[in-house]
Motif scaffolding. Structure first.
Motif, PDB file in Angstrom:
ATOM      1  N   ARG A 137       0.737  -1.125  -0.065  1.00 54.49           N
ATOM      2  CA  ARG A 137       0.152  -0.055   0.040  1.00 54.49           C
ATOM      3  C   ARG A 137       0.851   1.255  -0.031  1.00 54.49           C
ATOM      4  NH1 ARG A 137      -3.335  -1.096   3.966  1.00 54.49           N
ATOM      5  NH2 ARG A 137      -5.130  -1.701   2.806  1.00 54.49           N
ATOM      6  N   SER A 144      -4.248   9.386  17.344  1.00 53.89           N
ATOM      7  CA  SER A 144      -4.929   8.788  16.296  1.00 53.89           C
ATOM      8  C   SER A 144      -4.246   9.267  14.964  1.00 53.89           C
ATOM      9  CB  SER A 144      -6.256   9.372  16.428  1.00 53.89           C
ATOM     10  OG  SER A 144      -6.563  10.724  16.286  1.00 53.89           O
ATOM     11  N   ALA A 145      -4.687   8.745  13.955  1.00 53.31           N
ATOM     12  CA  ALA A 145      -4.004   8.863  12.649  1.00 53.31           C
ATOM     13  C   ALA A 145      -4.162  10.463  12.363  1.00 53.31           C
ATOM     14  CB  ALA A 145      -4.507   8.072  11.592  1.00 53.31           C
ATOM     15  N   ASP A 146      -5.104  11.149  12.618  1.00 55.32           N
ATOM     16  CA  ASP A 146      -5.586  12.428  12.186  1.00 55.32           C
ATOM     17  C   ASP A 146      -4.487  13.457  13.185  1.00 55.32           C
ATOM     18  OD1 ASP A 146      -7.554  11.838  14.278  1.00 55.32           O
ATOM     19  OD2 ASP A 146      -7.874  13.864  14.117  1.00 55.32           O
ATOM     20  N   THR A 170      -1.268   0.937   7.392  1.00 52.11           N
ATOM     21  CA  THR A 170      -2.584   0.565   7.438  1.00 52.11           C
ATOM     22  C   THR A 170      -3.295   1.735   6.887  1.00 52.11           C
ATOM     23  OG1 THR A 170      -2.935   2.057   9.240  1.00 52.11           O
ATOM     24  CG2 THR A 170      -2.308  -0.302   9.838  1.00 52.11           C
ATOM     25  N   PRO A 171      -4.540   1.247   6.162  1.00 55.83           N
ATOM     26  CA  PRO A 171      -5.373   2.417   5.355  1.00 55.83           C
ATOM     27  C   PRO A 171      -5.357   3.573   6.182  1.00 55.83           C
ATOM     28  CG  PRO A 171      -6.586   0.346   5.511  1.00 55.83           C
ATOM     29  CD  PRO A 171      -5.497   0.163   6.503  1.00 55.83           C
ATOM     30  N   GLN A 172      -5.496   3.724   7.396  1.00 57.99           N
ATOM     31  CA  GLN A 172      -5.829   5.029   8.020  1.00 57.99           C
ATOM     32  C   GLN A 172      -4.657   5.801   8.303  1.00 57.99           C
ATOM     33  OE1 GLN A 172      -5.589   3.361  12.756  1.00 57.99           O
ATOM     34  NE2 GLN A 172      -7.525   2.939  11.364  1.00 57.99           N
ATOM     35  N   VAL A 189      -1.944   5.624   5.783  1.00 54.20           N
ATOM     36  CA  VAL A 189      -1.588   6.007   4.678  1.00 54.20           C
ATOM     37  C   VAL A 189      -2.618   6.962   4.088  1.00 54.20           C
ATOM     38  CG1 VAL A 189      -1.800   5.227   2.002  1.00 54.20           C
ATOM     39  CG2 VAL A 189      -0.670   3.846   3.635  1.00 54.20           C
ATOM     40  N   ALA A 190      -3.956   7.255   4.795  1.00 56.13           N
ATOM     41  CA  ALA A 190      -4.620   8.404   4.422  1.00 56.13           C
ATOM     42  C   ALA A 190      -4.012   9.511   5.271  1.00 56.13           C
ATOM     43  CB  ALA A 190      -5.916   8.339   5.153  1.00 56.13           C
ATOM     44  N   ALA A 191      -3.292   9.331   6.484  1.00 59.04           N
ATOM     45  CA  ALA A 191      -2.584  10.269   7.018  1.00 59.04           C
ATOM     46  C   ALA A 191      -1.433  10.888   6.370  1.00 59.04           C
ATOM     47  CB  ALA A 191      -2.136   9.639   8.474  1.00 59.04           C
ATOM     48  N   THR A 237      -0.984  10.609   3.050  1.00 56.44           N
ATOM     49  CA  THR A 237      -1.838  11.330   1.847  1.00 56.44           C
ATOM     50  C   THR A 237      -1.940  12.769   2.521  1.00 56.44           C
ATOM     51  OG1 THR A 237      -2.460   9.094   0.911  1.00 56.44           O
ATOM     52  CG2 THR A 237      -3.574  11.383   0.380  1.00 56.44           C
ATOM     53  N   GLU A 238      -2.709  13.028   3.508  1.00 61.25           N
ATOM     54  CA  GLU A 238      -2.773  14.251   3.919  1.00 61.25           C
ATOM     55  C   GLU A 238      -1.573  15.130   4.134  1.00 61.25           C
ATOM     56  OE1 GLU A 238      -5.834  13.902   6.994  1.00 61.25           O
ATOM     57  OE2 GLU A 238      -5.428  15.777   7.787  1.00 61.25           O
ATOM     58  N   PHE A 298      -8.283   6.853  23.162  1.00 65.19           N
ATOM     59  CA  PHE A 298      -8.869   7.966  22.286  1.00 65.19           C
ATOM     60  C   PHE A 298     -10.187   8.507  22.683  1.00 65.19           C
ATOM     61  CE2 PHE A 298      -7.264   6.160  17.820  1.00 65.19           C
ATOM     62  CZ  PHE A 298      -5.975   6.408  18.225  1.00 65.19           C
ATOM     63  N   GLN A 306     -10.571   8.521  12.918  1.00 58.74           N
ATOM     64  CA  GLN A 306      -9.700   7.497  12.589  1.00 58.74           C
ATOM     65  C   GLN A 306     -10.066   6.362  11.738  1.00 58.74           C
ATOM     66  OE1 GLN A 306      -6.205   6.345  14.704  1.00 58.74           O
ATOM     67  NE2 GLN A 306      -6.772   4.217  14.834  1.00 58.74           N
ATOM     68  N   MET A 344     -10.891   8.014   8.332  1.00 57.82           N
ATOM     69  CA  MET A 344      -9.627   7.882   7.399  1.00 57.82           C
ATOM     70  C   MET A 344      -9.643   6.320   7.038  1.00 57.82           C
ATOM     71  SD  MET A 344      -7.421  10.354   9.755  1.00 57.82           S
ATOM     72  CE  MET A 344      -5.817  10.474   8.483  1.00 57.82           C
ATOM     73  N   GLU A 345      -9.603   5.491   7.609  1.00 56.58           N
ATOM     74  CA  GLU A 345      -9.582   4.031   7.362  1.00 56.58           C
ATOM     75  C   GLU A 345     -10.357   3.793   6.229  1.00 56.58           C
ATOM     76  OE1 GLU A 345      -7.586   1.777   8.904  1.00 56.58           O
ATOM     77  OE2 GLU A 345      -8.380  -0.426   8.415  1.00 56.58           O
ATOM     78  N   GLN A 396      -9.243   5.444   2.695  1.00 49.47           N
ATOM     79  CA  GLN A 396      -8.281   4.953   1.784  1.00 49.47           C
ATOM     80  C   GLN A 396      -8.691   3.432   1.364  1.00 49.47           C
ATOM     81  OE1 GLN A 396      -5.426   5.844   1.039  1.00 49.47           O
ATOM     82  NE2 GLN A 396      -4.731   3.659   0.170  1.00 49.47           N
TER      83      GLN A 396
END
Lengths: 333, 333, 333, 333
Positions: B114, B255-257, B292-294, B296-298, B300-301, C254, C262, C265-266, C269
């Motif tokens: 990913r 958290s990811a954000d 993880t998807p979350q 990779v979203a972070a 990306t941001e 959290f 979070q 965000m998951e 993606q």
């Protein structure tokens, strides 16, 4: 350690004068060291804006509605081997935690210089709590802090636990730290901060004996107050744990933006209260923690927000102590 | 381990040329492995935008205003039985933590693939710190990382604690890991990262002896610098703990954000500073955590935000080390 | 435990028919229990919207672009005395942690009922992992979960550590739990989740022997896959720790809104990736944690966001397992 | 301890009358203490707005759609030496944690006074859980809490662990605490909260014997209910850990703004549910934690948000208990 604390009052009378000129005229060179150039007047500029705020009655001698005090710890470089760091505390005996050491080095290589630039950007003078061993390790930087107008306060000779020392040991420990600061920076500290705020049963007497004027190891109030030490006044300039990077950021409890938002919430409430009551807000940054780019970004956010409000002045803690001593309405305990 | 590090300089002279053509012409096949296709030039495209930024003087050889370096750890699959994971560390002796194993498997089954797709999407080349045992476990994936233009850096033969090894043991440990990478991927690593950044007293000498050109186990600065190891230059490309997923995300601190916002704050400040100073920003992602998807979203941001700024280039750490060696104004310690 | 898993395929052919009618006509009463009323068709309605999404090729048998699976643990009431709770783990021996007990009671008195209402509001069917002892403690609620269309999956007879049991003990432990569910709810569980996901070396064989069709104790992928157990196919429907309330919320890592962000965000993606790849997203809520008002508000935020996207279907894990068995392109390991 | 709990009903009939006048007329001086001036009527004003909300049927005797109850712990000053604080718990024997003490002092010097002003600003009456030793340490403040209309509830004589006391010791412990409150404030407490919510096997019988009317050490529901203690009704007014500052804020898990957002999410969901069901929301603030500027800012955000919603009343827990006793439809367990 010789303190000319009464000079504060003289300065106070000259608020509106150009301070550089005044210093030349009166030849108060030692005072120039004690209160570096522009420190009081930078704050005064801010509080001038108070004029328009007609409904509130200032509880501060300088006309401020709310006083904010920033601390900048100068400790890195003076820490013992294998001090606590973001790395796991599981080093095998006989080995040095090398990345941990570089984490501390960051404090004086990047952290303090970055913060110094940031304070200048905002025209703010802060109080730097300096550990003696850190000052001796990086004397030029300690000197620069003072030369750029900030207060040097004492913070012990090194990182030792202070509260369990016997009287003479503790006295020497405090004095050695203060002497190191004086020798290196020319600034004679009048304020004190114990390791982890943990003073012992004799600390206040020793501080008074050595000529200190205030200590910060007290979280009980949101305003300065006077206590009696051996029947003489001694100022307490309260400190903070809740707007302090060491627990919140280094403890990995908060992200930098959470820190900024929480401190801003703290300000919002104190600013409201300051309309009718003497209020002081305290914020604290440590060299290797508060000096990272993300935390300086947080500080930028905080200060930018605060400076949008009328009547707020940023003050060094020696200035706050001075106002406390000179104010008949000050809280006494 | 044979290093042709001087080839960097040659490449540097040819900045504006089409690299594929150049490589064919000069027959530098081994160089093609060392610096996979388009890696330098992708970055150059970004920095071309610097042209309009007339008020700042670049402190980087490639004309960048700010250099950002991303790390991607390739470790999963090579971990010991019952390694630390999000599961409680209370396994009874003699049993394997099976869900813990699947948590690690995620690193190579989902995480790295990913992230590789994400780097491509943004045209970014990263440095992958590869553990020897992980490379041997998933050779095809290790190879793909290199084939897609990323740097393979060495990260030890396995997950052992390195700092307490004796000289010969450590030398073999480092060399075995680098040899595994070379054999599997064709990439001869020039960079090193010790387990938990914890190098020992002999590590730097060993690295130099084995032909390594830089290490990252240093948090002391926000820019690369040169040190002397046995009187010869050795590059330090600083790493990060505060923009690193292992402590913040896997430690369940953020958290990811929150991670995304903190890294963006870090960037904001470094970008400002880079107007007048050489600045490098470091971000780090581990296979099973940052993949993880979350997260990779972070990422990306973060990257989307950074790429909106002029003059920023994403660089592999071998490129940064190269610029450090070739730059007469580089910081020396 | 008798499983008529092949009936799934029959159902699949009848997608567009009214299921109640169909069940009456064919007399598949046992199937009505296995797949409660409207469970599949509620999902199909969602995926109908896929029609407009012409550029993506579904990787799911039901035409979905992305499949989201929610878990709802039914465990409270079955826990041992003085189980872990938000209260300090320092009870003196011989005393019961009474407030801790009321914290668990919240799970069946408020948590599950609130979540059931919320799933209905969104037209979502979930998988409820039921501990045998919890089912026996609150049979009416267990029955209601199934009657409202959710899947009952087995989760052990009680909260015992499973991985260290010997073969026969473990077999009885799993079977007793499944039998309790079957007896109380009429639903014959085909899915399994071990305590803390920690299956032992024999678990998969036992599950196959007992007629189970899938397990979830695997974090290695973001899509279902088939493995071989004694040379026969067995489905793995991956679970989640990172979109799971027990570690993030009960661990006090959290706040509810962080959890929501979070998970979103998951989703973002995985939704992107699902354009070209089979992707499954997993979210997990425990009775006494995910069932609080603040967490149901978080779930509401998450689901509202997800349902704005075309081609997403919420599926029970038995449905996902069924699709895995029936799909020739399914991943095999 | 004499309780005139039935007087509640009398008061209830006089809802629309001016309470001061009524009290003069009937000479119910002791009642004036039990239910300080304006407490019920401040709430009634809020619920008057319910008139426009025609589609919902109130489940509360006072016409409220949703009842919110705030707790304000009055504990600081009564704590044992070296109690838990934000400072490391590693004091050497024989020494007092002096900064820790000042952290507690903050509770009565700043925290309670600030919160009292805030409740007044919003016209809210709260329940103050008072530790006997804290009341004796700061009697004037305890008295002020009651005089400003808040409920004084008992919280033990000191900070001792209560659940392991034998019957007579526990009875004396509870009675001493209640007597201290009565003596200092004139308020005869009818509500009880055990240290860390940890009541023992005899607590409820003792409470009933001593004339208490309700306890809060139960997290099982989002609404009050009646239980049988020795065959007589006893009210339970549920408490909260998840909207409580001690775990979330003092545990350094949340920043003040996270706390605010999570409590608002809690409200959003309960407000929805309250359309068809009796719902009570509980929020809790401790003197030295919830009384900081940042947390009072959080409370301000929360209450401002809640008060924008129709039909919500803030109630003291004695009022809630009263409604529970008088409501035939109340839940019974």
């Amino acid at each position: 350690m010789i303190l000319e604390y009464h000079n504060f009052e003289l300065l106070n009378q000259l608020k509106m004068k150009n301070r550089r000129t005044f210093l030349k005229q009166t030849g108060l060179v030692s005072l120039a060291t004690l209160l570096p150039i522009n420190s009081l007047f930078a704050g005064d500029l801010k509080t001038n804006e108070l004029a328009g705020n007609e409904n509130s009655v200032s509880k501060w001698a300088d006309g401020s509605r709310l006083v904010v005090s920033i601390s900048m710890q100068f400790e890195a470089g003076g820490q013992p081997v294998n001090s606590e760091s973001p790395f796991p505390q599981n080093m095998q005996k006989g080995f040095v935690d090398l990345p941990g050491e570089t984490w501390y080095q960051y404090g004086y290589k990047e952290g303090i210089p970055r913060m110094l630039d940031n304070w200048d950007k905002f025209g703010i003078k802060v109080t730097s709590h300096m550990v003696g061993s850190a000052v001796l390790k990086n004397p030029a930087l300690a000197k620069e802090i003072v030369e750029r107008g900030h207060e040097a306060a004492a913070h012990g000779m090194n990182w030792s636990t202070q509260y369990s020392m016997d009287y003479e040991t503790e006295k020497k420990f405090i004095k050695d730290g203060a002497d190191a600061i004086k020798k290196v920076t020319g600034f004679d500290p009048v304020g004190y901060n114990a390791n982890w705020l943990r003073r012992g049963p004799n600390t206040l007497e020793i501080l008074q004996e050595l000529g200190f004027k205030y200590h910060i190891d007290d979280l009980s109030r949101d305003e300065p107050f006077l206590i009696k030490v051996k029947e003489k006044d001694f100022a307490v300039v309260p400190y903070t744990i809740r707007c302090n990077d060491i627990v919140l950021i280094e403890g990995k409890n908060f992200s930098a933006d959470q820190f900024a938002r929480q401190v801003i919430m703290e300000f919002d409430q104190l600013y409201k209260e300051s309309e009718n009551k003497r209020r002081q807000m305290s914020i604290s940054f440590h060299d290797r923690i508060g000096g990272t780019p993300q935390m300086v970004a947080a500080a930028t956010e905080i200060i930018t927000y605060i400076q949008k409000h009328k009547g707020v002045s940023f003050r060094r803690k020696d200035e706050i102590a001075k106002m406390a001593y000179n104010d008949k309405s000050i809280l006494r305990e």
